[in-house]
Design a protein around this motif. Sequence first.
Motif, PDB file in Angstrom:
ATOM      1  N   GLU A 106       5.983  17.034 -14.865  1.00 32.39           N
ATOM      2  CA  GLU A 106       7.082  16.261 -15.422  1.00 32.39           C
ATOM      3  C   GLU A 106       7.578  15.183 -14.479  1.00 32.39           C
ATOM      4  N   SER A 107       7.449  15.420 -13.195  1.00 33.06           N
ATOM      5  CA  SER A 107       7.838  14.393 -12.237  1.00 33.06           C
ATOM      6  C   SER A 107       7.190  14.687 -10.896  1.00 33.06           C
ATOM      7  N   ARG A 108       7.161  13.666 -10.068  1.00 30.96           N
ATOM      8  CA  ARG A 108       6.602  13.787  -8.724  1.00 30.96           C
ATOM      9  C   ARG A 108       7.421  12.889  -7.822  1.00 30.96           C
ATOM     10  N   SER A 109       7.731  13.394  -6.638  1.00 24.99           N
ATOM     11  CA  SER A 109       8.496  12.576  -5.705  1.00 24.99           C
ATOM     12  C   SER A 109       7.838  12.606  -4.335  1.00 24.99           C
ATOM     13  N   THR A 110       8.176  11.607  -3.549  1.00 20.71           N
ATOM     14  CA  THR A 110       7.675  11.501  -2.191  1.00 20.71           C
ATOM     15  C   THR A 110       8.875  11.410  -1.261  1.00 20.71           C
ATOM     16  N   ALA A 111       8.857  12.201  -0.196  1.00 19.73           N
ATOM     17  CA  ALA A 111       9.915  12.152   0.809  1.00 19.73           C
ATOM     18  C   ALA A 111       9.388  11.407   2.026  1.00 19.73           C
ATOM     19  N   VAL A 112      10.195  10.506   2.547  1.00 18.57           N
ATOM     20  CA  VAL A 112       9.806   9.688   3.690  1.00 18.57           C
ATOM     21  C   VAL A 112      10.877   9.827   4.770  1.00 18.57           C
ATOM     22  N   VAL A 113      10.438   9.956   6.022  1.00 20.75           N
ATOM     23  CA  VAL A 113      11.344  10.046   7.164  1.00 20.75           C
ATOM     24  C   VAL A 113      11.029   8.885   8.092  1.00 20.75           C
ATOM     25  N   GLY A 114      12.057   8.200   8.571  1.00 21.41           N
ATOM     26  CA  GLY A 114      11.855   7.074   9.482  1.00 21.41           C
ATOM     27  C   GLY A 114      13.115   6.809  10.274  1.00 21.41           C
ATOM     28  N   SER A 115      13.103   5.719  11.014  1.00 24.39           N
ATOM     29  CA  SER A 115      14.292   5.369  11.795  1.00 24.39           C
ATOM     30  C   SER A 115      14.337   3.867  12.033  1.00 24.39           C
ATOM     31  N   ALA A 116      15.515   3.420  12.389  1.00 20.94           N
ATOM     32  CA  ALA A 116      15.743   2.020  12.763  1.00 20.94           C
ATOM     33  C   ALA A 116      16.690   2.038  13.951  1.00 20.94           C
ATOM     34  N   GLU A 117      16.640   0.982  14.752  1.00 17.80           N
ATOM     35  CA  GLU A 117      17.546   0.871  15.887  1.00 17.80           C
ATOM     36  C   GLU A 117      18.184  -0.504  15.890  1.00 17.80           C
ATOM     37  N   SER A 118      19.440  -0.530  16.285  1.00 15.75           N
ATOM     38  CA  SER A 118      20.167  -1.786  16.415  1.00 15.75           C
ATOM     39  C   SER A 118      21.217  -1.593  17.502  1.00 15.75           C
ATOM     40  N   GLY A 119      21.095  -2.378  18.553  1.00 18.68           N
ATOM     41  CA  GLY A 119      22.040  -2.248  19.662  1.00 18.68           C
ATOM     42  C   GLY A 119      22.002  -0.856  20.263  1.00 18.68           C
ATOM     43  N   ASP A 120      23.169  -0.252  20.393  1.00 23.38           N
ATOM     44  CA  ASP A 120      23.274   1.088  20.975  1.00 23.38           C
ATOM     45  C   ASP A 120      23.168   2.186  19.936  1.00 23.38           C
ATOM     46  N   TYR A 121      22.697   1.857  18.740  1.00 19.31           N
ATOM     47  CA  TYR A 121      22.679   2.838  17.660  1.00 19.31           C
ATOM     48  C   TYR A 121      21.270   3.103  17.142  1.00 19.31           C
ATOM     49  N   LYS A 122      21.063   4.350  16.746  1.00 19.98           N
ATOM     50  CA  LYS A 122      19.814   4.760  16.100  1.00 19.98           C
ATOM     51  C   LYS A 122      20.183   5.267  14.714  1.00 19.98           C
TER      52      LYS A 122
END
Length: 107
Positions: A5-21
């Motif tokens: 009936e349905s299918r999903s995909t889970a994705v994990v990632g990251s981004a950084e900007s300045g002093d933040y992740k």
Amino acid sequence: MFTEESRSTAVVGSAESGDYKYKVNYNTDGKSLTSLHCNVYKKVSEEVTTSTGTQTVEKEEYTGLMFQESGNKQFSFPQDTDITPHVTVFEAVLTEIKASLAADSKE
């Protein structure tokens, strides 16, 4: 018999900007984004004493959460936090992911 009936995909990632992740998790149904969660961490340095002297250790302190789900965007930060730079990163990540999904659906 089994009917998918349905299918999903889970994705994990990251981004950084300045002093933040920004640690990002999102789900897609293969065509569109169904949810996106983004935990915000501040990168901080801390001096620790070891048996060989003092060392600087990098840590990540939890700062807040941003997410989009079911057609709504929500942001949760301590009340004195300027959320503007975080929302800017969130919107940029959201735009990149949506563009990637649009490109993938054309292939």
